[in-house]
Write an enzyme that holds these catalytic residues in place. Structure first.
Site, PDB file in Angstrom:
ATOM      1  N   ASN A  12       0.866  -1.176   0.000  1.00  0.00           N
ATOM      2  CA  ASN A  12       0.000   0.000   0.000  1.00  0.00           C
ATOM      3  C   ASN A  12       0.906   1.231   0.000  1.00  0.00           C
ATOM      4  OD1 ASN A  12      -1.740   2.100   0.535  1.00  0.00           O
ATOM      5  ND2 ASN A  12      -2.349   1.401   2.573  1.00  0.00           N
ATOM      6  N   LYS A  14       0.126   4.274  -0.222  1.00  0.00           N
ATOM      7  CA  LYS A  14      -0.487   5.459   0.393  1.00  0.00           C
ATOM      8  C   LYS A  14      -0.266   6.686  -0.509  1.00  0.00           C
ATOM      9  CE  LYS A  14       0.001   3.182   4.805  1.00  0.00           C
ATOM     10  NZ  LYS A  14       0.156   3.250   6.233  1.00  0.00           N
ATOM     11  N   HIS A  99      -9.377   1.406   5.254  1.00  0.00           N
ATOM     12  CA  HIS A  99      -8.065   1.557   5.900  1.00  0.00           C
ATOM     13  C   HIS A  99      -8.216   2.511   7.085  1.00  0.00           C
ATOM     14  CE1 HIS A  99      -3.892   2.595   6.624  1.00  0.00           C
ATOM     15  NE2 HIS A  99      -3.579   1.495   5.969  1.00  0.00           N
ATOM     16  N   GLU A 101      -6.482   4.855   8.093  1.00  0.00           N
ATOM     17  CA  GLU A 101      -6.208   6.262   7.788  1.00  0.00           C
ATOM     18  C   GLU A 101      -7.429   6.935   7.163  1.00  0.00           C
ATOM     19  OE1 GLU A 101      -2.559   5.578   5.667  1.00  0.00           O
ATOM     20  OE2 GLU A 101      -1.618   4.993   7.557  1.00  0.00           O
ATOM     21  N   GLU A 169      -5.044  -4.793  10.684  1.00  0.00           N
ATOM     22  CA  GLU A 169      -4.002  -3.791  10.868  1.00  0.00           C
ATOM     23  C   GLU A 169      -4.239  -3.051  12.188  1.00  0.00           C
ATOM     24  OE1 GLU A 169      -2.228  -2.682   6.737  1.00  0.00           O
ATOM     25  OE2 GLU A 169      -3.773  -1.243   7.253  1.00  0.00           O
ATOM     26  N   GLY A 175       3.061   2.206  10.793  1.00  0.00           N
ATOM     27  CA  GLY A 175       4.076   3.257  10.648  1.00  0.00           C
ATOM     28  C   GLY A 175       4.847   3.564  11.919  1.00  0.00           C
ATOM     29  N   SER A 215       3.812  -2.198  10.176  1.00  0.00           N
ATOM     30  CA  SER A 215       5.262  -2.272  10.382  1.00  0.00           C
ATOM     31  C   SER A 215       5.888  -3.598   9.949  1.00  0.00           C
ATOM     32  CB  SER A 215       5.611  -1.968  11.848  1.00  0.00           C
ATOM     33  OG  SER A 215       5.236  -0.634  12.170  1.00  0.00           O
TER      34      SER A 215
HETATM   35  O1  LIG Z   1      -1.035   0.803   6.810  1.00  0.00           O
HETATM   36  C1  LIG Z   1      -0.320  -0.098   6.426  1.00  0.00           C
HETATM   37  C2  LIG Z   1      -0.641  -0.849   5.204  1.00  0.00           C
HETATM   38  O2  LIG Z   1      -1.929  -0.602   4.769  1.00  0.00           O
HETATM   39  C3  LIG Z   1       0.902  -0.470   7.153  1.00  0.00           C
HETATM   40  O3  LIG Z   1       1.806   0.581   7.063  1.00  0.00           O
HETATM   41  P1  LIG Z   1       3.318   0.360   7.569  1.00  0.00           P
HETATM   42  O4  LIG Z   1       3.790  -0.933   6.933  1.00  0.00           O
HETATM   43  O5  LIG Z   1       4.056   1.560   7.066  1.00  0.00           O
HETATM   44  O6  LIG Z   1       3.265   0.251   9.052  1.00  0.00           O
END
Ligand SMILES: O=C(CO)COP(=O)(O)O
Length: 257
Positions: A12, A14, A99, A101, A169, A175, A215
């Site tokens: 992903n 982003k 997601h 976010e 997640e 992150g 992560s």
């Molecule tokens: O949100 C994520 C994948 O959708 C995970 O992000 P990270 O791998 O950067 O922690």
């Protein structure tokens, strides 16, 4: 891992990536040889601006391209939004919905995620539905309640192993470099598996892929991807570097050996 289920490693990106990122994408294509493709599916979900270009580049490969969000309607007066049909038309085969976010930054609730997952299916896309608890919810012992409610509210009836992927997640692991222990991951993935079997039948629910995200990097992939009912990873930061995403996928060489 789940016996008989082909895992999926999905990146992903982003809000990252410009046309210049094509070289990174090409390295993924080059590195995703037939031997690795036999072990695991590999997908990149770039920003929508790159879906068409990446889908064209990967046409003759087994690497697939997904999108990161869609609107619930097929078309209409929704300035700035993109429908699932448009993403499918651009060559996406899947779309991430719900997601954390988007749940946080755009106040998306389960009802909206449910509508987006239905839209994905209407357009012939696989819906990658994300669920996961916040740090506070974990501390309060509410993880399984939260995940259970998100599963019930976000996934429409009619899910199959082809049209649905669930991504667990934990919000606090995204992150941050922090990950749950393998035992904690196993507990949540077992819980999700049970819910999927109860709702969609033992066989279909047993084959729906459940990805772990938060992560994931090459150095912790073996520990996380080796857990029962973990059928791959949804990778954020590490997916921006071809060698890291491929390194995570290559974990299956060790795990399947
Ligand atoms: O949100 C994520 C994948 O959708 C995970 O992000 P990270 O791998 O950067 O922690």
């Amino acid at each position: 891992m789940t016996p008989g289920v082909r895992p999926l490693v999905a990146g992903n990106w982003k809000m990252n990536g410009l046309k210049a990122s094509a070289s990174e994408f090409r390295s993924m294509l080059d590195g995703y040889g037939e031997d690795l493709a036999d072990l695991t599916g590999l997908m990149v979900c770039p920003p929508a601006t790159l879906v068409l270009a990446f889908a064209q580049m990967s046409q003759d490969s087994r690497l697939s391209v997904g999108a990161q969000d869609c609107h619930a309607e097929p078309s209409g007066a929704h300035t700035g939004d993109l429908s699932a049909e448009m993403l499918a038309d651009s060559g996406a085969v899947a779309v991430i919905v719900g997601h954390s976010e988007r749940r946080q930054n755009h106040n998306e609730g389960d009802e909206e995620v449910h509508a987006k997952a239905s839209a994905a299916w209407r357009a012939g896309l696989t819906a990658i539905v994300c669920v996961g608890e916040t740090e506070y919810e974990r501390q309060e012992g509410e993880t399984l309640d939260r995940v259970g409610n998100q599963l019930a509210g976000s996934i429409p009836d009619g899910a199959t192993a082809d049209n649905l992927v669930v991504a667990y997640e934990p919000v606090w692991a995204i992150g941050t470099g922090n990950t749950p222990t393998a035992t904690d991951v196993a507990e949540v993935h077992r819980f999700i598996r049970t819910r999927l079997r109860e709702r969609f039948g033992a066989e279909e629910g047993g084959r729906i892929r459940i990805l772990y995200g938060g992560s994931v990097k090459p150095s912790n992939a073996e520990e996380l991807l080796g857990v029962d009912n973990v059928d791959g990873a949804l990778v954020g930061g590490a997916s921006l570097k071809a060698e890291d995403l491929l390194g995570i996928a290559m974990t299956y060489r060790t795990l399947k050996a």
